[in-house]
Design a protein around this motif. Structure first.
Motif, mmCIF file in Angstrom:
data_model
loop_
_atom_site.group_PDB
_atom_site.id
_atom_site.type_symbol
_atom_site.label_atom_id
_atom_site.label_comp_id
_atom_site.label_asym_id
_atom_site.label_seq_id
_atom_site.Cartn_x
_atom_site.Cartn_y
_atom_site.Cartn_z
ATOM 1 N N LEU A 59 0.820 -1.261 -0.039
ATOM 2 C CA LEU A 59 -0.092 0.042 0.039
ATOM 3 C C LEU A 59 0.862 1.205 0.074
ATOM 4 C CD1 LEU A 59 -3.015 -0.761 2.532
ATOM 5 C CD2 LEU A 59 -3.074 -0.442 -0.061
ATOM 6 N N PHE A 60 1.863 1.478 0.674
ATOM 7 C CA PHE A 60 2.730 2.253 0.879
ATOM 8 C C PHE A 60 3.549 2.393 -0.312
ATOM 9 C CE2 PHE A 60 1.801 2.477 5.655
ATOM 10 C CZ PHE A 60 2.044 3.930 5.494
ATOM 11 N N ALA A 61 4.024 1.514 -1.111
ATOM 12 C CA ALA A 61 4.456 1.357 -2.189
ATOM 13 C C ALA A 61 3.752 2.073 -3.359
ATOM 14 C CB ALA A 61 5.102 0.110 -2.821
ATOM 15 N N LEU A 62 2.567 1.708 -3.433
ATOM 16 C CA LEU A 62 1.639 2.215 -4.510
ATOM 17 C C LEU A 62 1.055 3.645 -4.109
ATOM 18 C CD1 LEU A 62 -0.512 -1.295 -5.044
ATOM 19 C CD2 LEU A 62 1.398 -0.350 -6.485
ATOM 20 N N LEU A 63 0.914 3.877 -2.934
ATOM 21 C CA LEU A 63 0.381 5.167 -2.608
ATOM 22 C C LEU A 63 1.330 6.142 -2.075
ATOM 23 C CD1 LEU A 63 -3.159 3.918 -0.891
ATOM 24 C CD2 LEU A 63 -2.555 4.653 -3.077
ATOM 25 N N GLY A 64 2.673 5.696 -1.887
ATOM 26 C CA GLY A 64 3.727 6.704 -1.397
ATOM 27 C C GLY A 64 3.711 7.961 -2.058
ATOM 28 N N ASP A 65 3.664 8.090 -3.401
ATOM 29 C CA ASP A 65 3.665 9.232 -4.279
ATOM 30 C C ASP A 65 2.523 10.178 -3.772
ATOM 31 O OD1 ASP A 65 4.925 10.960 -6.242
ATOM 32 O OD2 ASP A 65 3.010 10.697 -7.288
ATOM 33 N N TRP A 66 1.413 9.644 -4.005
ATOM 34 C CA TRP A 66 0.133 10.387 -3.372
ATOM 35 C C TRP A 66 0.224 10.982 -2.005
ATOM 36 C CZ3 TRP A 66 -3.516 9.565 0.368
ATOM 37 C CH2 TRP A 66 -4.748 10.184 0.279
ATOM 38 N N ILE A 67 0.863 10.300 -0.989
ATOM 39 C CA ILE A 67 1.006 10.788 0.208
ATOM 40 C C ILE A 67 1.875 11.660 0.323
ATOM 41 C CG2 ILE A 67 1.809 9.712 2.419
ATOM 42 C CD1 ILE A 67 0.818 6.997 1.861
ATOM 43 N N LEU A 68 2.916 11.560 -0.553
ATOM 44 C CA LEU A 68 3.950 12.709 -0.330
ATOM 45 C C LEU A 68 3.174 14.053 -1.045
ATOM 46 C CD1 LEU A 68 7.218 11.060 -1.731
ATOM 47 C CD2 LEU A 68 6.456 11.729 0.503
ATOM 48 N N THR A 69 2.310 13.941 -2.063
ATOM 49 C CA THR A 69 2.025 15.116 -2.645
ATOM 50 C C THR A 69 0.772 15.611 -1.594
ATOM 51 O OG1 THR A 69 1.961 14.127 -4.997
ATOM 52 C CG2 THR A 69 0.448 15.865 -4.576
ATOM 53 N N LEU A 70 0.196 14.962 -1.009
ATOM 54 C CA LEU A 70 -0.961 15.218 -0.018
ATOM 55 C C LEU A 70 -0.267 16.279 1.073
ATOM 56 C CD1 LEU A 70 -3.954 15.261 0.752
ATOM 57 C CD2 LEU A 70 -3.149 12.847 2.230
ATOM 58 N N LEU A 71 1.043 15.577 1.485
ATOM 59 C CA LEU A 71 1.569 16.250 2.627
ATOM 60 C C LEU A 71 2.456 17.262 2.087
ATOM 61 C CD1 LEU A 71 2.845 13.165 4.864
ATOM 62 C CD2 LEU A 71 0.615 14.723 5.187
ATOM 63 N N GLY A 72 2.776 17.456 0.891
ATOM 64 C CA GLY A 72 3.473 18.727 0.513
ATOM 65 C C GLY A 72 5.134 18.378 0.589
ATOM 66 N N ILE A 73 5.457 17.129 0.350
ATOM 67 C CA ILE A 73 7.006 16.729 0.656
ATOM 68 C C ILE A 73 7.420 16.417 -0.727
ATOM 69 C CG2 ILE A 73 8.533 14.874 1.747
ATOM 70 C CD1 ILE A 73 6.138 14.378 3.767
ATOM 71 N N SER A 74 8.483 17.090 -0.798
ATOM 72 C CA SER A 74 9.344 16.882 -1.926
ATOM 73 C C SER A 74 10.162 15.799 -2.073
ATOM 74 C CB SER A 74 10.308 18.312 -2.316
ATOM 75 O OG SER A 74 11.327 18.187 -1.387
ATOM 76 N N LEU A 75 10.387 15.235 -3.329
ATOM 77 C CA LEU A 75 11.060 14.008 -3.161
ATOM 78 C C LEU A 75 12.702 14.205 -2.989
ATOM 79 C CD1 LEU A 75 11.535 10.989 -4.568
ATOM 80 C CD2 LEU A 75 12.387 12.014 -6.914
ATOM 81 N N ALA A 76 13.205 15.368 -3.177
ATOM 82 C CA ALA A 76 14.462 15.595 -2.377
ATOM 83 C C ALA A 76 14.673 15.599 -1.052
ATOM 84 C CB ALA A 76 14.837 17.101 -2.895
ATOM 85 N N ALA A 77 13.457 16.065 -0.276
ATOM 86 C CA ALA A 77 13.331 15.975 1.216
ATOM 87 C C ALA A 77 13.058 14.524 1.598
ATOM 88 C CB ALA A 77 12.312 16.793 1.528
ATOM 89 N N LEU A 78 12.485 13.707 0.785
ATOM 90 C CA LEU A 78 12.142 12.341 1.116
ATOM 91 C C LEU A 78 13.459 11.707 1.133
ATOM 92 C CD1 LEU A 78 10.493 9.825 1.837
ATOM 93 C CD2 LEU A 78 10.030 9.689 -0.728
ATOM 94 N N ARG A 79 14.414 12.028 0.017
ATOM 95 C CA ARG A 79 15.533 11.243 -0.176
ATOM 96 C C ARG A 79 16.381 11.498 0.901
ATOM 97 N NH1 ARG A 79 16.354 12.136 -6.654
ATOM 98 N NH2 ARG A 79 15.427 10.226 -7.232
ATOM 99 N N ALA A 80 16.475 12.843 1.308
ATOM 100 C CA ALA A 80 17.386 13.381 2.592
ATOM 101 C C ALA A 80 17.013 12.521 4.007
ATOM 102 C CB ALA A 80 17.527 14.906 2.444
ATOM 103 N N ALA A 81 15.632 12.730 4.160
ATOM 104 C CA ALA A 81 15.259 12.165 5.339
ATOM 105 C C ALA A 81 15.359 10.489 5.554
ATOM 106 C CB ALA A 81 13.689 12.656 5.496
ATOM 107 N N GLY A 82 14.973 10.067 4.024
ATOM 108 C CA GLY A 82 15.157 8.492 4.262
ATOM 109 C C GLY A 82 16.594 8.289 4.383
ATOM 110 N N GLY A 83 17.614 9.061 3.929
ATOM 111 C CA GLY A 83 18.890 8.731 4.024
ATOM 112 C C GLY A 83 19.264 8.637 5.393
ATOM 113 N N VAL A 84 18.896 9.713 6.165
ATOM 114 C CA VAL A 84 18.980 9.547 7.670
ATOM 115 C C VAL A 84 18.401 8.565 8.484
ATOM 116 C CG1 VAL A 84 18.826 11.067 9.678
ATOM 117 C CG2 VAL A 84 19.286 12.323 7.359
#
Length: 224
Positions: A59-84
């Motif tokens: 569910l998170f794999a398929l809806l992850g992009d929609w969740i990011l858009t809904l929360l206003g999170i950029s891909l760059a922020a996700l990569r940095a936060a995920g890296g940490v």
């Protein structure tokens, strides 16, 4: 070139999921929590736990992009936060210490012991589909955005690790006695080092994509 990129996406995802889900660590915890169950109950619990975790992660794999858009999170922020986040998990694995990202806390362990059914909690989540695995699947799918084949490779690698996790759960007691504490820690440390390297790459990519480096280089120097 396309085949090499696809193979790279698959190998990176496979290593990341193996490290964040930790089939061997989950099996060791499952052996402790299912000590009072019969063999049939243990098999049913393992199967239902892996299926529930798979549904959560897919569910998170398929809806992850929609969740990011809904929360206003950029891909760059996700990569940095995920890296940490992945870096912290990797450090835990290398130092053989348990935190809250890939394992249960003491309070969760006490609650799990008192529960009659451990399939959903704590087996499915947070042991299998924990914060680290959820963050990893969103990050990897977002990283392969626009490339159906690479996203498919991420899904296939996730399913393979979940299948391996199920096998580990079914052989939990044998696996624990065969590897011992030293063997389990050795495997954990090896994948921890690889996960740290992957985490730093995600962090570097996130910072580069955010434009922070170019903004810093464009700042005029102060006159001497």
């Amino acid at each position: 070139m396309a085949d090499s990129a696809l193979l790279e996406a698959f190998s990176v995802a496979l290593t990341t999921f193996f490290a964040t889900i930790g089939p061997i660590d989950v099996a060791a915890m499952f052996a402790i929590l299912s000590g009072d169950l019969t063999d049939r109950e243990r098999r049913n619990t393992a199967l239902r736990g892996v299926m529930a975790a798979g549904i959560i992660l897919l569910l998170f794999a398929l809806l992850g992009d929609w969740i990011l858009t809904l929360l206003g999170i950029s891909l760059a922020a996700l990569r940095a936060a995920g890296g940490v986040l992945l870096l912290l998990i990797g450090i835990e694995m290398v130092s053989a210490k348990s935190g809250g990202a890939t394992s249960t806390t003491r309070e969760e362990n006490r609650e799990a012991v008192e529960r009659a059914d451990i399939a959903v909690f704590p087996l499915a989540t947070p042991l299998i589909a924990g914060p680290g695995a959820i963050g990893a699947v969103i990050l990897l799918m977002a990283h392969a955005e626009g490339n159906i084949l690479e996203q498919g490779a991420v899904i296939v690698s996730l399913l393979l690790v979940l299948a391996l996790t199920l096998v580990s759960l079914l052989l939990a007691s044998r696996l624990q006695s065969a590897l011992g504490v030293t063997g389990m820690h050795m495997i954990s440390r090896v994948f921890g080092v690889l996960l740290c390297a992957l985490a730093m790459q995600f962090l570097f990519d996130g910072i580069a994509q955010s434009g922070m480096l170019s903004a810093l280089t464009d700042i005029p120097s102060m006159p001497g």
